[in-house]
Design a protein around this motif. Structure first.
Motif, PDB file in Angstrom:
ATOM      1  N   VAL A 141      -6.458   0.068  -2.063  1.00 19.42           N
ATOM      2  CA  VAL A 141      -5.243   0.725  -1.565  1.00 19.42           C
ATOM      3  C   VAL A 141      -5.541   2.214  -1.412  1.00 19.42           C
ATOM      4  O   VAL A 141      -6.497   2.732  -1.995  1.00 19.42           O
ATOM      5  CB  VAL A 141      -4.039   0.546  -2.535  1.00 19.42           C
ATOM      6  N   ASP A 142      -4.680   2.892  -0.639  1.00 24.59           N
ATOM      7  CA  ASP A 142      -4.834   4.343  -0.470  1.00 24.59           C
ATOM      8  C   ASP A 142      -3.979   5.110  -1.472  1.00 24.59           C
ATOM      9  O   ASP A 142      -3.951   6.337  -1.467  1.00 24.59           O
ATOM     10  CB  ASP A 142      -4.382   4.759   0.939  1.00 24.59           C
ATOM     11  N   THR A 143      -3.252   4.389  -2.276  1.00 26.86           N
ATOM     12  CA  THR A 143      -2.247   4.971  -3.169  1.00 26.86           C
ATOM     13  C   THR A 143      -2.841   5.982  -4.148  1.00 26.86           C
ATOM     14  O   THR A 143      -3.912   5.766  -4.697  1.00 26.86           O
ATOM     15  CB  THR A 143      -1.585   3.833  -3.981  1.00 26.86           C
ATOM     16  N   GLU A 144      -2.095   7.071  -4.362  1.00 24.46           N
ATOM     17  CA  GLU A 144      -2.415   8.009  -5.449  1.00 24.46           C
ATOM     18  C   GLU A 144      -1.581   7.592  -6.663  1.00 24.46           C
ATOM     19  O   GLU A 144      -0.366   7.424  -6.573  1.00 24.46           O
ATOM     20  CB  GLU A 144      -2.051   9.448  -5.052  1.00 24.46           C
ATOM     21  N   VAL A 191       7.153   5.246  -2.453  1.00 21.71           N
ATOM     22  CA  VAL A 191       6.900   5.390  -3.887  1.00 21.71           C
ATOM     23  C   VAL A 191       7.327   4.128  -4.641  1.00 21.71           C
ATOM     24  O   VAL A 191       8.374   3.558  -4.347  1.00 21.71           O
ATOM     25  CB  VAL A 191       7.697   6.595  -4.450  1.00 21.71           C
ATOM     26  N   MET A 192       6.492   3.719  -5.589  1.00 20.83           N
ATOM     27  CA  MET A 192       6.812   2.523  -6.388  1.00 20.83           C
ATOM     28  C   MET A 192       6.504   2.767  -7.848  1.00 20.83           C
ATOM     29  O   MET A 192       5.649   3.588  -8.196  1.00 20.83           O
ATOM     30  CB  MET A 192       5.968   1.346  -5.925  1.00 20.83           C
ATOM     31  N   ASN A 202       0.820  -1.225   0.000  1.00 18.11           N
ATOM     32  CA  ASN A 202       0.000   0.000   0.000  1.00 18.11           C
ATOM     33  C   ASN A 202       0.851   1.272   0.000  1.00 18.11           C
ATOM     34  O   ASN A 202       0.804   2.069   0.940  1.00 18.11           O
ATOM     35  CB  ASN A 202      -0.942  -0.029   1.217  1.00 18.11           C
ATOM     36  N   PRO A 203       1.644   1.483  -1.067  1.00 16.93           N
ATOM     37  CA  PRO A 203       2.512   2.669  -1.102  1.00 16.93           C
ATOM     38  C   PRO A 203       1.696   3.945  -1.209  1.00 16.93           C
ATOM     39  O   PRO A 203       0.511   3.912  -1.533  1.00 16.93           O
ATOM     40  CB  PRO A 203       3.344   2.469  -2.374  1.00 16.93           C
ATOM     41  N   ASP A 204       2.345   5.086  -0.942  1.00 18.39           N
ATOM     42  CA  ASP A 204       1.641   6.369  -0.996  1.00 18.39           C
ATOM     43  C   ASP A 204       1.386   6.818  -2.430  1.00 18.39           C
ATOM     44  O   ASP A 204       0.321   7.310  -2.753  1.00 18.39           O
ATOM     45  CB  ASP A 204       2.446   7.438  -0.253  1.00 18.39           C
ATOM     46  N   VAL A 205       2.411   6.690  -3.280  1.00 18.90           N
ATOM     47  CA  VAL A 205       2.287   7.148  -4.668  1.00 18.90           C
ATOM     48  C   VAL A 205       2.918   6.121  -5.612  1.00 18.90           C
ATOM     49  O   VAL A 205       3.980   5.556  -5.322  1.00 18.90           O
ATOM     50  CB  VAL A 205       2.983   8.526  -4.866  1.00 18.90           C
ATOM     51  N   CYS A 206       2.245   5.869  -6.732  1.00 20.82           N
ATOM     52  CA  CYS A 206       2.835   5.092  -7.837  1.00 20.82           C
ATOM     53  C   CYS A 206       2.749   5.952  -9.082  1.00 20.82           C
ATOM     54  O   CYS A 206       1.682   6.500  -9.394  1.00 20.82           O
ATOM     55  CB  CYS A 206       2.051   3.813  -8.105  1.00 20.82           C
TER      56      CYS A 206
END
Lengths: 401, 306
Positions: free
Chosen positions: A49-52, A76-77, A21-25
């Motif tokens: 996921v919460d990812t943006e 970040v991923m 569940n990264p923050d940003v992809c």
């Protein structure tokens, strides 16, 4: 303990990303890694996921956005392949030099020209000096396991470097394989909370990233980066051991297959190792002392451990799924030769370039290499140091055969 | 509306002591814009004069969080920062409003950063992109860019015996940005601080991307006097080489119409990069430049009348 599922390598990696569940992809589609971000986009769309997500207009911008997002202060991923990695090239060095713990799923594919969408290692091998940690997976299970470990390695305070987790295009990325998943909570706990250092978004404590750095400081910063890469050796082992406790799976720097008493051996990366194991089994059944060494970690190159692992072997074939044109062999071969140079006991080493552009490596091809190694062991003579195998003659290059 | 008295009382975000040239337009533009922000700013900077001359490790001129990573990616970098802001805000890890600003010269904006800019505008990130347009790659020694005016002599479009400077007209980037249908686009000039700061205020107020293209005199590249920087940016506007206008949600407004439009010679003459155009044999080129400006000014007025 885990849940047994049937997934492609790409979906396995996307699943690991969902669990982390990264923050940003930020990513851009390219075969064969596209499916990773397609699947992940579905997780985003379904609120799993919460990812943006940032669907950028190029891989260069994808890595640039990853750098901006990482500097801002979160996990970040991204994922890419081949030309995409090539387009990121400039930013790969910058991500590493700025010490951002970005993780990238690299689904290995040949670099143009000629254009080809299938798997070889020319993309990530070309990026081997970019300052990224590189880990190679044999199959979907390992791709999943590695992906989970990358965040812990990258984000460790002794490291803070980006990590590239590689698997073979199509062979691993698109084939459905059975694998065991950890449950979401276990992965989330293992990955832990991301700790940002000097985030841009901390406006009360402004920092400058990417200042001009000239003759009086540049070398100190590059050495600090080199030290971080050295530090990653221990961190990679610690994380692998902790993960093994959790999952019962995984390797450290490399996998040894019948290496204890092997007289001749093949060294090979990623999915082709699975094929080599079948040949080793068959030859061992006939009493032949053959072995396989499959490096998992290529950067940092564990030269002491890998050279020790080969020190009792009489003859070894280093098999490269990428070439370094004009060098004496492929990238893996060059690393092993230099790693073994200071060893008192050295095997005779040959290099085979195979599998470019997804060319199959069949069981008889591997047997032929082992037979050649047997001859070298018996005679001490090398026919040729490095050559292409499973390749037709010149006439085929003109489309005639 | 900002009052000059209030603006100058704010601490400049780009501090003095940097190594920008005497008479450079960029720091004036940067500080005027940043002083109008109603919230703390986080900045992304393309490679270029502004980046090189404002930082040299271990020094920095920036009192706000600032990042430079490469030449062509200020917009993409800003989009990553802004997205992380949204991600962390959603998780309750950050609460205050922050404005995001990317700076690039014309090389980093019109040319190598064009795709990155277009992508970030299309994706709708809430950030202001400011192009300080000095009309060439000044940081690397005055090479032509797609913003270099027709006829200008640069080191890669030198005025020679058979070629009289740059043979191509400049790209109209402001209008290309307008075509992205973003909420706010403007052209501005450092000589008109009131107009520039009003535009910055509007840009910061929109919920989406905004873009301000600012003419930025460069004494070494324009071969002009440092003392003439503000004067030359005023003449650029009074000749209609650089009209002041804005486009709010697609609606064009011309913010300043010169009472008497000056002939383009008034702007070209003080600049050494156009000196060759004043040879008698180049009279036709000068005429062509004037005709092009007249045509574009009329076209802009038509757009504003819609």
């Amino acid at each position: 303990m885990g849940k047994l599922v049937a997934l492609t390598g790409n979906i396995a990696v996307a699943t690991a990303m969902r669990q982390i569940n990264p923050d940003v992809c930020a990513a851009y589609p390219i075969t064969p890694s596209t499916q990773v971000m397609e699947q992940f986009s579905e997780y985003v769309a379904d609120g799993l996921v919460d990812t943006e997500l940032i669907a950028t207009e190029s891989e260069h911008s994808a890595m640039s956005a990853c750098i901006g997002a990482a500097a801002a202060g979160g996990r970040v991923m991204t994922a890419t392949s081949s030309q995409g990695l090539a387009l990121m090239w400039e930013m790969l060095y910058i991500a590493a030099g700025m010490r951002f713990p970005i993780t990238l799923a690299c689904v290995n594919r040949a670099l143009s020209a000629p254009i080809n969408i299938h798997g070889d290692h020319s993309d990530s091998m070309g990026a081997r000096d970019s300052g990224w940690i590189q880990i190679y997976a044999e199959n979907a299970q390992e791709a999943y396991d590695n992906q989970i470990q990358t965040v812990r390695i990258a984000e460790h305070m002794d490291v803070r470097l980006p990590v590239m987790s590689c698997m073979d295009g199509f062979i691993t990325s698109h084939a459905i394989d059975s694998l065991e998943l950890l449950d979401d909570k276990t992965v989330r706990d293992f990955a832990g909370e991301y700790k940002a250092t000097h985030p841009l978004l901390d406006v009360e404590h402004p920092v400058t990233y990417g200042a001009l750095d000239l003759q009086d400081y540049f070398m100190e910063h590059k050495r600090a980066q080199a030290e971080a890469m050295k530090n990653s050796r221990k961190v990679i082992l610690d994380v692998a051991r902790e993960y093994k406790k959790l999952s019962g799976r995984g390797f450290e720097y490399f996998e040894e297959y019948y290496m204890d008493d092997a007289e001749i051996a093949i060294v090979i990366l990623s999915s082709a190792a699975g094929t080599v194991k079948v040949v080793v089994d068959a030859m061992r059944a006939k009493g032949e002392k053959v072995g396989l060494l499959r490096p998992r970690v290529f950067r940092p190159f564990p030269y002491n451990e890998l050279s020790d692992a080969l020190s009792n072997v009489k003859a070894v074939a280093i098999m490269d799924r990428a070439d370094s044109h004009g060098a004496e062999g492929g990238p893996l071969f060059m690393e092993f030769k230099s790693a073994l140079y200071n060893n008192k006991k050295q095997p005779i080493m040959i290099n085979k370039i195979f599998g470019l552009g997804g060319r199959d490596l069949m069981l008889p091809d591997i047997e032929t290499v082992y037979r050649e190694l047997r001859d070298i062991k018996n005679t001490g003579k090398i026919r040729t140091v490095s050559e292409y195998i499973t390749v037709r003659g010149e006439e085929a290059a003109y489309g005639k055969a | 509306m900002a009052k000059l008295k209030d603006l100058i009382q704010k601490e400049p975000i780009m501090e003095g002591g940097h190594r920008m040239c005497l008479g450079c337009g960029a720091p004036i533009i940067v500080n005027l814009i940043l002083r109008t922000s109603d919230a703390p700013v986080v900045l992304a900077n393309a490679t270029g004069c502004l980046e090189v001359a404002s930082t040299i490790f271990p020094f920095t001129a920036w009192r706000a969080p600032w990042i430079h990573s490469a030449f062509e990616n200020a917009a993409a970098t800003a989009s990553g920062i802004e997205t992380m802001y949204r991600a962390l805000r959603k998780k309750g890890k950050i609460n205050k409003k922050i404005n995001f600003v990317a700076f690039g010269g014309d090389g980093g904006t019109y040319d190598i950063g064009f795709q990155s800019l277009s992508g970030a505008l299309e994706r709708g990130h809430r950030f202001l992109y400011v192009c300080y347009d000095n009309g060439a790659y000044m940081n690397t020694g005055v090479q032509r860019s797609s913003s270099t005016p027709f006829g200008a002599s640069t080191t890669t479009s030198p005025a020679g015996v058979v070629i009289q400077g740059k043979l191509q007209k400049r790209k109209d980037l402001t209008k290309i940005v307008v075509a992205h249908n973003i909420p706010y686009v403007a052209q501005a000039s450092p000589h008109n601080w009131l107009d520039l700061t009003k535009k910055a205020e509007k840009a910061f107020s929109v919920d989406g991307p905004s873009f301000i293209n600012v003419v930025s005199p460069c004494p070494p590249g324009w071969k002009s006097e440092a003392k003439d920087t503000i004067g030359l940016s005023k003449i650029a506007v009074d000749t209609c080489f650089w009209p002041l206008y804005e486009v709010e949600n697609g609606k064009y407004t011309i913010n300043y119409k010169p009472k008497e439009k000056l002939p383009i010679d008034a702007w070209l003459k003080p600049q050494g990069r156009f000196r060759h155009l004043f040879k008698p044999e180049n009279a036709e080129l000068l005429k062509q430049i004037q005709q092009d400006i007249d045509k574009e000014w009329e076209a802009l007025q038509r757009l504003a009348s819609l």
